[in-house]
Design a protein around this motif. Structure first.
Motif, mmCIF file in Angstrom:
data_model
loop_
_atom_site.group_PDB
_atom_site.id
_atom_site.type_symbol
_atom_site.label_atom_id
_atom_site.label_comp_id
_atom_site.label_asym_id
_atom_site.label_seq_id
_atom_site.Cartn_x
_atom_site.Cartn_y
_atom_site.Cartn_z
ATOM 1 N N ALA A 1 0.825 -1.205 0.000
ATOM 2 C CA ALA A 1 0.000 0.000 0.000
ATOM 3 C C ALA A 1 0.854 1.247 0.000
ATOM 4 C CB ALA A 1 -0.938 -0.010 1.203
ATOM 5 N N THR A 2 1.932 1.217 0.831
ATOM 6 C CA THR A 2 2.821 2.393 0.871
ATOM 7 C C THR A 2 3.466 2.617 -0.486
ATOM 8 O OG1 THR A 2 3.280 2.009 3.205
ATOM 9 C CG2 THR A 2 4.851 3.387 1.989
ATOM 10 N N GLY A 3 3.908 1.543 -1.126
ATOM 11 C CA GLY A 3 4.512 1.673 -2.455
ATOM 12 C C GLY A 3 3.534 2.208 -3.476
ATOM 13 N N PHE A 4 2.298 1.746 -3.374
ATOM 14 C CA PHE A 4 1.270 2.214 -4.309
ATOM 15 C C PHE A 4 1.047 3.718 -4.176
ATOM 16 C CE2 PHE A 4 -3.226 3.255 -4.992
ATOM 17 C CZ PHE A 4 -3.366 2.882 -6.312
ATOM 18 N N MET A 5 0.942 4.182 -2.926
ATOM 19 C CA MET A 5 0.670 5.599 -2.712
ATOM 20 C C MET A 5 1.871 6.476 -3.056
ATOM 21 S SD MET A 5 -2.433 5.571 -1.996
ATOM 22 C CE MET A 5 -2.656 7.310 -1.614
ATOM 23 N N ASN A 6 3.062 5.861 -3.112
ATOM 24 C CA ASN A 6 4.260 6.625 -3.480
ATOM 25 C C ASN A 6 4.515 6.633 -4.985
ATOM 26 O OD1 ASN A 6 4.883 7.391 -0.862
ATOM 27 N ND2 ASN A 6 6.135 5.548 -0.486
ATOM 28 N N MET A 7 3.669 5.943 -5.747
ATOM 29 C CA MET A 7 3.836 5.941 -7.204
ATOM 30 C C MET A 7 3.569 7.335 -7.766
ATOM 31 S SD MET A 7 1.894 2.408 -8.246
ATOM 32 C CE MET A 7 2.147 2.690 -10.003
ATOM 33 N N PRO A 8 4.185 7.688 -8.927
ATOM 34 C CA PRO A 8 3.882 8.985 -9.557
ATOM 35 C C PRO A 8 2.384 9.133 -9.776
ATOM 36 C CG PRO A 8 5.716 7.912 -10.643
ATOM 37 C CD PRO A 8 5.153 6.900 -9.687
ATOM 38 N N SER A 9 1.878 10.306 -9.456
ATOM 39 C CA SER A 9 0.427 10.485 -9.536
ATOM 40 C C SER A 9 0.007 11.733 -10.302
ATOM 41 C CB SER A 9 -0.161 10.575 -8.113
ATOM 42 O OG SER A 9 0.391 11.691 -7.414
ATOM 43 N N ASP A 10 0.958 12.589 -10.615
ATOM 44 C CA ASP A 10 0.612 13.858 -11.279
ATOM 45 C C ASP A 10 0.577 13.655 -12.793
ATOM 46 O OD1 ASP A 10 0.014 16.451 -11.785
ATOM 47 O OD2 ASP A 10 2.028 17.241 -11.391
ATOM 48 N N LEU A 11 -0.566 13.289 -13.313
ATOM 49 C CA LEU A 11 -0.723 13.021 -14.747
ATOM 50 C C LEU A 11 -1.161 14.281 -15.481
ATOM 51 C CD1 LEU A 11 -0.910 10.999 -17.138
ATOM 52 C CD2 LEU A 11 -3.320 10.663 -16.488
ATOM 53 N N GLU A 12 -0.366 14.687 -16.469
ATOM 54 C CA GLU A 12 -0.781 15.812 -17.306
ATOM 55 C C GLU A 12 -1.913 15.368 -18.221
ATOM 56 O OE1 GLU A 12 2.351 17.672 -19.411
ATOM 57 O OE2 GLU A 12 3.620 17.959 -17.654
ATOM 58 N N THR A 13 -2.900 16.218 -18.373
ATOM 59 C CA THR A 13 -4.059 15.884 -19.214
ATOM 60 C C THR A 13 -4.232 16.946 -20.301
ATOM 61 O OG1 THR A 13 -5.522 17.025 -17.649
ATOM 62 C CG2 THR A 13 -5.250 14.639 -17.392
ATOM 63 N N PRO A 14 -3.294 16.997 -21.248
ATOM 64 C CA PRO A 14 -3.419 17.988 -22.330
ATOM 65 C C PRO A 14 -4.606 17.646 -23.219
ATOM 66 C CG PRO A 14 -1.718 16.403 -22.863
ATOM 67 C CD PRO A 14 -2.157 16.090 -21.463
ATOM 68 N N PRO A 15 -5.094 18.617 -23.972
ATOM 69 C CA PRO A 15 -6.180 18.295 -24.921
ATOM 70 C C PRO A 15 -5.716 17.200 -25.872
ATOM 71 C CG PRO A 15 -5.860 20.668 -24.739
ATOM 72 C CD PRO A 15 -4.711 20.024 -24.027
ATOM 73 N N PRO A 16 -6.564 16.247 -26.160
ATOM 74 C CA PRO A 16 -6.159 15.164 -27.074
ATOM 75 C C PRO A 16 -5.980 15.686 -28.486
ATOM 76 C CG PRO A 16 -8.500 15.030 -26.599
ATOM 77 C CD PRO A 16 -7.952 16.086 -25.690
ATOM 78 N N PRO A 17 -5.243 14.960 -29.300
ATOM 79 C CA PRO A 17 -5.057 15.396 -30.692
ATOM 80 C C PRO A 17 -6.397 15.567 -31.398
ATOM 81 C CG PRO A 17 -3.565 13.603 -30.143
ATOM 82 C CD PRO A 17 -4.512 13.723 -28.990
ATOM 83 N N GLN A 18 -6.489 16.620 -32.171
ATOM 84 C CA GLN A 18 -7.695 16.847 -32.950
ATOM 85 C C GLN A 18 -7.318 17.417 -34.300
ATOM 86 O OE1 GLN A 18 -10.232 20.122 -31.537
ATOM 87 N NE2 GLN A 18 -8.627 20.687 -30.094
ATOM 88 N N ARG A 19 -8.275 17.452 -35.198
ATOM 89 C CA ARG A 19 -7.990 17.840 -36.566
ATOM 90 C C ARG A 19 -7.826 19.350 -36.691
ATOM 91 N NH1 ARG A 19 -13.488 15.879 -37.117
ATOM 92 N NH2 ARG A 19 -14.963 17.568 -37.457
ATOM 93 N N SER A 20 -6.939 19.743 -37.614
ATOM 94 C CA SER A 20 -6.734 21.145 -37.953
ATOM 95 C C SER A 20 -7.540 21.464 -39.205
ATOM 96 C CB SER A 20 -5.253 21.428 -38.202
ATOM 97 O OG SER A 20 -4.495 21.243 -37.019
#
Length: 793
Positions: free
Chosen positions: A38-57
């Motif tokens: 449990a301690t290892g799980f909570m110490n895993m990287p957690s800050d996920l960037e959520t940029p806009p997904p690719p879309q058409r130009s």
């Protein structure tokens, strides 16, 4: 029960118990405790960037019309408010019915998914938040390896998703997560996000999806291929009904609503549309390709071409361009009419329209379909309108359109319109020229076409008749290198990127006759300098780019600078206007002031027409992309017209005329400035130059009265101080019958006061004989049928 316990004992304890329950059977022999896991799980990287997904130009014309859409993935982001509420209910019901209750982890579902993962299966169990996390990881992967890691069937991947999901739930609201998921999910058949899916399968926006349609789309996300409504409508309908039953089970809809939706035959609702991608399906494909090239080749938009290409195809750019849809339509119609796309002679026509003073490209058309298969008649991916570094060819010799650059160089040196040279005749040999390295060039034999005798004329007659011998002497007088430098100041360059003084492409004697390979874009833009009064602007296709991902707009301003003096520009414009008055462009007027020049290369290998009004410039090329010299414009049938030999006034001229006549309807009519007085005299020639008269004569020279009625012309000439002699016999001319067809000496010639000017009236129904270029350049020089000879002929 587990879900309720999870809500009571908190996320941290849930994580410890969950991870231990999943992991201990696999690692029990290693003595790892639940607390450690449990301690290892909570110490895993957690800050996920959520940029806009690719879309058409999207590429737009200057009036907001769509030219093309460019993308790696067909996706259009919309807000949750623009998604049908029943669509939201459908996806939650089938994928995560407790979405608004849990904190990112559906305990019972996750246990089930974890156990299946250990057995090598990834079927079901993830919350919408976890699915959103997985899609974000896949979409943001910078390499194939990262994408495979985001999709791998392992417990480690499941743990990463769980840890990120906990953080996402703290950072984003449920509605934000749902919006992100519906925009990023894959619905099959190349449709990413619910908006693109709704438009692709049902040809409606996501806001208008009904219950049956919503359930259909919600059912596809688990197995997008198996439940593809277009490819597998029966399987998709069965899956739809499963979703409807689930919506009844969770209380989202009633059984009656479900039965009504099930009664709809899915095949009757489907209206699949193919979202166009790239330039191939565009109605303006070659301009589209030019815009793509402009972005991919410009370091302003990224460190390398790969990075720029990805930005274009994933950032959801709104690219606003300079293309005028009406002008483009006029140009395309004209090139297709005169050189049909699938003509068996395999000739091609290309045309570019540019706005003087801004460099903005208003039109780019050619008589070809856009496509990669060069073996198909009428298809090509080469943009013959532009240079090789922008998807174009290595260029074509431009013929006598280059004579305008010699005129500009001569006027810049102070030479007057009356500048003439002795020894007039149909041919001459020019000696003593040197290239820009100072190397002497071999003697240059030059001839005019047919029986023309125009070598001893002045700038006006030489330009009207496109007299090769005259321009050969004028180039020598000005200096070949000075003519080349003038062309370069006007932006003229070889289409293959080589410089004029490159050892392999060293400009030769016949530069003034257009022996260099250039693109229509270059010629049109150079003539735009004259139209603008001497201002050079870089050709511009893009005005702004709205980067929706970055939340910024890039404004692209015109890059302009003064290239030549305004008097020089006005002088060239005055000379090129004369070609419509009994010269090589007679009969090709557009109903308002215009200046132009024809061009036909040696043996009619290629034919050109370049011209402009004060607010619009254009150049037209016609030739054979297989190699003009090997496949010339002689004895050819183009469309349903047979030509023994094609000249600049035969096909390029009518294309220009028909295009410009329509295009100028959108711009105000303007006149050119008058010819500067300092050029109206003669002289200024070098060795061998002989002014047609002395500078102590009547100021301003002979007035230009071509096209005027007899009485008006006689009065104007007499008022200027000359005697007038009207010829008794009328001549064949493009001028209206009874008006002045020509005068001798030519307008601008300086004569002593009281000298006689001969006036020739038009018999009508005539047209100038087109020119023929010579010596790897041009044999222009045929005077209009019936035109009176010059004194020196």
């Amino acid at each position: 029960m587990l879900q309720r316990i999870g809500q009571l004992i908190g996320v941290g304890v849930i994580a410890g118990v969950l991870v231990a329950a999943i992991a201990l059977p696999a690692v029990g022999g290693l003595g790892i405790t639940a607390r450690n896991v449990a301690t290892g799980f909570m110490n895993m990287p957690s800050d996920l960037e959520t940029p806009p997904p690719p879309q058409r130009s999207v590429i737009y014309d200057r009036e907001g019309g769509v030219i093309a859409e460019i993308y790696d993935k067909n996706r259009e982001l919309v807000s949750l408010d623009d998604m049908s509420p029943v669509m939201q209910d459908a996806i939650i019901s089938i994928e995560d019915s407790r979405f608004y209750e849990h904190g990112g982890i559906d305990i019972s579902g996750t246990f089930r998914a974890a156990l299946r993962t250990l057995s090598g299966s990834t079927q079901g169990g993830s919350s919408l938040t976890q699915q959103y996390v997985k899609n974000v990881l896949v979409e943001s992967a910078d390499s194939q390896a990262e994408q495979e890691e985001a999709r791998e069937t392992t417990l480690a991947r499941k743990l990463r998703e769980l840890r990120y999901a906990l953080t996402i739930e703290k950072r984003m609201s449920k509605d934000e997560i749902l919006e992100g998921y519906l925009n990023i999910a894959y619905f099959g058949d190349g449709a990413y996000g619910v908006e693109s899916a709704a438009r692709h399968f049902f040809d409606i926006p996501a806001s208008e999806l009904n219950l049956s349609q919503s359930a259909t789309l919600a059912g596809t996300v688990r197995y997008p291929y198996l439940y593809n409504p277009r490819l597998n409508p029966e399987d998709a309908q069965e899956r739809r009904d499963v979703v409807l039953d689930r919506m009844v089970q969770v209380g989202t809809i009633t059984e009656k609503e479900a039965e009504e939706a099930k009664s709809v035959d899915l095949a009757d609702e489907l209206e699949p549309t193919n979202q166009s991608n790239g330039c191939v399906p565009s109605k303006q494909p070659f301009f589209c390709d030019y815009v793509v090239q402009e972005i991919e080749k410009n370091e302003q938009f990224g460190e390398n071409e790969t990075e720029r290409a990805r930005w274009l195809r994933t950032a959801g750019l709104e690219i606003h361009t300079t293309l005028d849809p009406d002008m483009q339509k006029a140009a395309q119609k004209a090139v297709d009419k005169w050189v049909p796309r699938k003509n068996k002679s395999k000739k091609v026509a290309a045309e570019v329209l540019i706005e003087p003073g801004t460099g903005e490209i208003r039109s780019m058309a050619q008589s070809r379909d856009y496509g990669p298969d060069e073996s198909k008649l009428g298809e090509t991916s080469i943009n013959f309108a532009t240079d090789s570094d922008r998807g174009g060819s290595t260029g074509f010799q431009a013929g006598s359109t280059f004579k305008a650059f010699t005129l500009a160089a001569a006027l810049e040196q102070g030479k007057g319109f009356g500048t003439s040279f002795g020894g007039g005749g149909s041919s001459t040999t020019v000696t003593g020229q040197r290239n820009c390295n100072g190397d002497p060039l071999a003697p240059w034999p030059v001839k005019n076409a047919g029986d023309t005798q125009g070598g001893g004329g002045n700038m006006i007659s030489g330009t009207k008749g496109s007299v090769n011998t005259y321009f050969a002497h004028l180039q020598k007088d000005v200096g070949l290198c000075n003519v080349i430098k003038m062309a370069e100041k006007l932006g003229v360059h070889r289409a293959d990127g080589q410089s004029f003084d490159n050892p392999h492409t060293q400009a030769n004697n016949s530069f003034t006759l257009g022996s260099e390979e250039v693109s229509p874009m270059t010629v049109a833009n150079a003539y735009a300098v004259f139209a603008s009064g001497g201002t050079y602007c870089e050709p511009q296709a893009i005005t702004s780019i709205n980067d929706r991902q970055a939340g910024k707009t890039i404004e692209i301003e015109s890059e302009c600078e003064r290239a030549i003096d305004k008097d020089v520009a006005a002088g060239v414009s005055y000379l090129l206007q004369q070609t419509f008055k009994g010269g090589t462009t007679s009969g090709l007027g557009i109903g308002r002031p215009a200046a132009a020049k024809t061009g036909t290369t040696d043996g009619s290998a290629a034919a050109w027409f370049a011209g402009y009004t004060p607010n619009l410039a254009s150049a037209v090329f016609v030739g054979d992309p297989r190699g003009p010299q090997n496949y010339p414009l002689r004895n050819v049938t183009i469309g349903d017209r047979y030509f023994g030999q094609v000249y600049g006034a035969d096909i390029p001229g009518p294309i220009w005329q028909e295009t410009m006549s329509k295009a100028v309807e959108k711009v105000p009519e303007k006149g050119f400035p008058g010819a500067p007085g300092k050029f109206r005299g003669g002289g200024g020639g070098g060795a061998g130059a002989q002014p047609t008269s002395n500078n102590a004569a009547v100021e301003g020279g002979v007035p230009d009265v071509v096209g005027q009625r007899e009485s008006e012309a006689v009065s104007a000439l007499e008022d200027a101080g000359y005697q007038v002699s009207v010829a008794p016999n009328r001549v064949r001319s493009a001028e209206a019958e009874g008006t002045v067809a020509a005068i001798n000496p030519d307008p601008g010639t300086v004569l002593p006061e009281g000298a006689t000017v001969n006036v020739f009236l038009s018999g009508g129904s005539g047209r100038a004989v087109p020119e023929q270029d010579a010596e790897a350049g041009d044999e222009d020089g045929v005077l209009p049928v019936g035109r009176p000879p010059h004194e020196d002929e």
